[in-house]
Design an enzyme around this catalytic site. Structure first.
Site, PDB file in Angstrom:
ATOM      1  N   ASP A 162     -12.145   7.350   3.332  1.00 20.75           N
ATOM      2  CA  ASP A 162     -10.981   7.073   4.177  1.00 20.75           C
ATOM      3  C   ASP A 162     -10.603   5.588   4.157  1.00 20.75           C
ATOM      4  OD1 ASP A 162      -8.883   7.643   5.817  1.00 20.75           O
ATOM      5  OD2 ASP A 162     -10.089   7.848   7.657  1.00 20.75           O
ATOM      6  N   ARG A 170      -7.646  -0.066   0.505  1.00 16.95           N
ATOM      7  CA  ARG A 170      -8.179  -1.270  -0.139  1.00 16.95           C
ATOM      8  C   ARG A 170      -8.635  -0.972  -1.562  1.00 16.95           C
ATOM      9  NH1 ARG A 170     -12.755  -1.672   4.415  1.00 16.95           N
ATOM     10  NH2 ARG A 170     -11.061  -0.660   5.539  1.00 16.95           N
ATOM     11  N   ASP A 211       1.436   5.990   5.859  1.00 18.36           N
ATOM     12  CA  ASP A 211       0.491   5.132   5.146  1.00 18.36           C
ATOM     13  C   ASP A 211       1.099   4.527   3.873  1.00 18.36           C
ATOM     14  OD1 ASP A 211      -1.955   3.975   5.485  1.00 18.36           O
ATOM     15  OD2 ASP A 211      -3.069   5.498   4.375  1.00 18.36           O
ATOM     16  N   LYS A 231       0.858  -1.186   0.000  1.00 15.82           N
ATOM     17  CA  LYS A 231       0.000   0.000   0.000  1.00 15.82           C
ATOM     18  C   LYS A 231       0.895   1.237   0.000  1.00 15.82           C
ATOM     19  CE  LYS A 231      -3.309   2.614   2.863  1.00 15.82           C
ATOM     20  NZ  LYS A 231      -4.319   2.596   3.934  1.00 15.82           N
ATOM     21  N   ASP A 242      -2.406  10.141   3.858  1.00 17.14           N
ATOM     22  CA  ASP A 242      -3.831   9.803   3.937  1.00 17.14           C
ATOM     23  C   ASP A 242      -4.550  10.811   4.832  1.00 17.14           C
ATOM     24  OD1 ASP A 242      -6.330   8.680   4.067  1.00 17.14           O
ATOM     25  OD2 ASP A 242      -5.725   6.931   5.267  1.00 17.14           O
ATOM     26  N   GLU A 302      -9.452   4.035   1.749  1.00 13.75           N
ATOM     27  CA  GLU A 302      -8.888   4.212   0.404  1.00 13.75           C
ATOM     28  C   GLU A 302      -7.845   3.163   0.042  1.00 13.75           C
ATOM     29  OE1 GLU A 302      -7.688   5.671   3.048  1.00 13.75           O
ATOM     30  OE2 GLU A 302      -5.608   5.070   2.733  1.00 13.75           O
ATOM     31  N   LYS A 310     -10.099  13.043   8.043  1.00 10.12           N
ATOM     32  CA  LYS A 310      -9.748  12.594   9.386  1.00 10.12           C
ATOM     33  C   LYS A 310      -9.660  13.786  10.327  1.00 10.12           C
ATOM     34  CE  LYS A 310      -6.684   8.713   8.037  1.00 10.12           C
ATOM     35  NZ  LYS A 310      -7.365   7.561   8.615  1.00 10.12           N
TER      36      LYS A 310
HETATM   37  N1  BES Z   1      -4.483   4.373   6.755  1.00  9.54           N
HETATM   38  C1  BES Z   1      -5.650   4.110   7.488  1.00  9.54           C
HETATM   39  C2  BES Z   1      -5.479   3.025   8.546  1.00  9.54           C
HETATM   40  C3  BES Z   1      -4.550   3.344   9.686  1.00  9.54           C
HETATM   41  C4  BES Z   1      -5.035   3.883  10.859  1.00  9.54           C
HETATM   42  C5  BES Z   1      -3.209   3.064   9.590  1.00  9.54           C
HETATM   43  C6  BES Z   1      -4.186   4.159  11.900  1.00  9.54           C
HETATM   44  C7  BES Z   1      -2.350   3.325  10.634  1.00  9.54           C
HETATM   45  C8  BES Z   1      -2.843   3.880  11.790  1.00  9.54           C
HETATM   46  C9  BES Z   1      -6.766   3.675   6.556  1.00  9.54           C
HETATM   47  O1  BES Z   1      -6.745   4.224   5.296  1.00  9.54           O
HETATM   48  C10 BES Z   1      -8.043   4.133   7.181  1.00  9.54           C
HETATM   49  O2  BES Z   1      -8.244   5.308   7.273  1.00  9.54           O
HETATM   50  N2  BES Z   1      -8.885   3.176   7.585  1.00  9.54           N
HETATM   51  C11 BES Z   1     -10.109   3.471   8.209  1.00  9.54           C
HETATM   52  C12 BES Z   1     -11.160   2.585   7.598  1.00  9.54           C
HETATM   53  C13 BES Z   1     -12.573   2.943   7.965  1.00  9.54           C
HETATM   54  C14 BES Z   1     -12.944   4.248   7.319  1.00  9.54           C
HETATM   55  C15 BES Z   1     -13.471   1.843   7.504  1.00  9.54           C
HETATM   56  C16 BES Z   1      -9.954   3.211   9.705  1.00  9.54           C
HETATM   57  O3  BES Z   1      -9.227   2.278  10.074  1.00  9.54           O
HETATM   58  O4  BES Z   1     -10.509   3.966  10.485  1.00  9.54           O
HETATM   59 ZN    ZN Z   2      -4.897   4.778   4.589  1.00 12.78          ZN
HETATM   60 MG    MG Z   3      -7.757   6.080   5.167  1.00  9.58          MG
END
Ligand code: BES
Ligand code: ZN
Ligand code: MG
Length: 490
Positions: free
Chosen positions: A336, A340, A277, A254, A259, A338, A266
């Site tokens: 968010d 996947r 990220d 990834k 992000d 993103e 966020k």
């Molecule tokens: N990059 C984040 C996941 C993440 C969170 C990595 C904290 C490292 C530390 C990912 O893109 C994300 O924002 N995921 C969301 C998904 C949700 C919107 C379903 C999450 O984990 O809150």
């Molecule tokens: Zn992310």
């Molecule tokens: Mg995200």
């Protein structure tokens, strides 16, 4: 800093200091030193009530004997000592040497005779990883003039040292990239870095720009990146052995250079550190760097979808429906989620290469950190035998992984509740699993696949073991170790 073997009897060592690794409650290895040194060190250790617990280090002045001082380095209980114990002990030693401004030492381990390749490699890695700092943006370097000159390993194995250097330097390279902020590493500069790496180490490298990404049908990757002033890039690195490869393995990372969450932006304290990220992508680059040097009998493809997730008039939005490279339609619930979405295209592309195996590494979900804590990666798979091999390998490298199940069909329905083929989120509960189930939609039939959700261990908030604060380069050594195993075994 150099790591070398010291082949001679340790009693003949002429430097200022020796570092003796000991099991808890057992100071016998000190007897390996010259008599005067050994007696003094043992006496002081007893007076100081030194136990030899893991992490414990005692510096004993032994002036007037063959060396000026001895570091006694605790390994903890003998029955718990493994490869990674040596790696951590060696890192702790080097961190202590930096503090003490000690330029060189020679490591002596409890076991008699020549040190095995594996343990020599672990000690080498620990030293190089423990010596890592990211201080290029500090105008006045904290300990400016001081550099450790050398760490010697008494009766160390030359091949172990050679391998340890390649592995640890690959990991440190990944850490450096992760630590670079979003204004320095963006999709374009990340692709330039891949090109540079390929040229320097002799790999094939193809970079596709935003126009080509669309032409290739990678609309998912394109959509995630289109809210950014810096357009996305798709990076494909290739290593081919000279003979017939034993296997073909694709590594997918990834690569969100930042992000922000996009339109589902966020909150500030969650956005902080989101330069990390891109950790999966950086791990892939680190691995490819080492693979070019190790030259295994395995064909290895490194694949990265690089994008920046930003809110903008041109950004992708919730409700959008996007066609991925494998023809499946994705409905966006949350911008968010993103990672996947970008991986949908990269996994589709990887599958078209018809590899035997795919390993993807992604800082994919906060939910994985809720489930496992921040020091363990989630492991997901469609191939139990392959997963077992990765778990076994990870035990040796000290990179913690834990498998989460993918057989809950009711949970799977949550990403199917959509106007399209698949929805990009599955709700709060089991968030790491529904994310993995989403990815599975884009893995080709018959390909063994392991997904590592490295959201937790890719970044460290504290200094521990061989890690400092910041990017850890998690995943690099496990993948390398695994590929080398495939190369030598099959
Ligand atoms: N990059 C984040 C996941 C993440 C969170 C990595 C904290 C490292 C530390 C990912 O893109 C994300 O924002 N995921 C969301 C998904 C949700 C919107 C379903 C999450 O984990 O809150
Ligand atoms: Zn992310
Ligand atoms: Mg995200």
């Amino acid at each position: 800093m150099e790591v070398r073997a010291f082949k001679d009897d340790i009693k003949k060592y002429k430097g200022k200091s020796v570092a003796v690794f000991v099991y808890e409650g057992d100071l016998k290895p000190l007897a390996r030193l010259s008599k005067g040194t050994s007696n003094k060190a043992k006496r002081v250790a007893e007076l100081e009530n030194f136990k030899g617990k893991e992490g414990e280090i005692l510096k004993v002045p032994t002036l007037g004997t063959s060396v000026d001082f001895v570091y006694i380095v605790g390994l903890g209980k003998k029955e718990k000592v493994g490869e990674d114990t040596y790696r951590r002990a060696s890192a702790n030693l080097v961190k202590r040497m930096r503090r003490d401004k000690v330029e060189s030492t020679v490591v002596v381990i409890p076991r008699r005779g020549d040190v095995s390749k594996e343990i020599t490699k672990a000690i080498t890695e620990g030293a190089i990883l423990g010596n890592y700092r990211f201080d290029k943006y500090k105008s006045k370097k904290e300990d400016e003039k001081f550099e450790i000159k050398e760490v010697l390993i008494n009766r160390g194995d030359e091949e172990g040292i050679r391998l340890g250097k390649i592995f640890a330097e690959a990991q440190n390279y990944a850490r450096n990239l992760v630590n670079e902020p979003g204004n320095v590493i963006n999709p374009i500069t990340l692709a330039e870095e891949a090109k540079k790496l390929a040229e320097e180490f002799g790999l094939e490298c193809k970079v596709y720009d935003e126009k080509q990404i669309q032409e290739m049908g990678m609309m998912a990757l394109y959509s995630v990146g289109k809210g950014s002033a810096t357009p996305p890039r798709f990076i494909h690195l290739i290593y081919k052995p000279s003979g017939k490869p034993k296997e073909k393995i694709a590594l997918v990372g990834k690569g969100l250079t930042f992000d922000s969450g996009g339109l589902n932006i966020k909150p500030g304290d969650y956005m902080r550190t989101m330069k990390m990220d891109k950790s999966g992508a950086c791990a892939v680059l680190g691995i490819m760097r080492a693979i070019a040097q190790l030259k295994p009998d395995v064909e290895v493809h490194g694949l990265i979808g690089a994008a920046e997730n930003m809110p903008d008039g041109n950004a992708y939005r919730p409700d959008d429906v996007i066609k991925a490279k494998n023809g499946k339609y994705i409905e966006i619930d949350n911008t968010d989620a993103e990672g996947r979405v970008t991986l949908a295209d990269v996994l589709s592309y990887a599958s078209e290469l018809k590899p035997d195996k795919i390993i993807d590494m992604a800082t994919l979900t906060g939910a994985c950190m809720v489930a496992l804590g921040e020091y363990t990666a989630g492991l997901f798979t469609n191939a139990p035998d392959f997963a077992e091999e990765i778990k076994k390998t990870a035990k040796r490298t000290g990179e913690r992984v834990w498998e989460l199940p993918m057989d809950d069909e009711r949970l799977r329905k949550k990403i199917k509740n959509t106007v399209a083929d698949v929805l990009n989120t599955g709700g709060r509960y089991g968030g790491a699993i529904t994310a993995a189930m989403f990815l599975e939609e884009f893995v080709g039939e018959g390909i063994k696949w392991v997904h590592l959700d490295i959201a937790g261990p890719a970044w460290s908030k504290e200094e521990y073991g061989y890690y400092t604060k910041g990017g850890t380069g998690f995943g690099v050594r496990t993948c390398l170790e695994y590929i080398m195993k495939v190369s030598s075994n099959v």
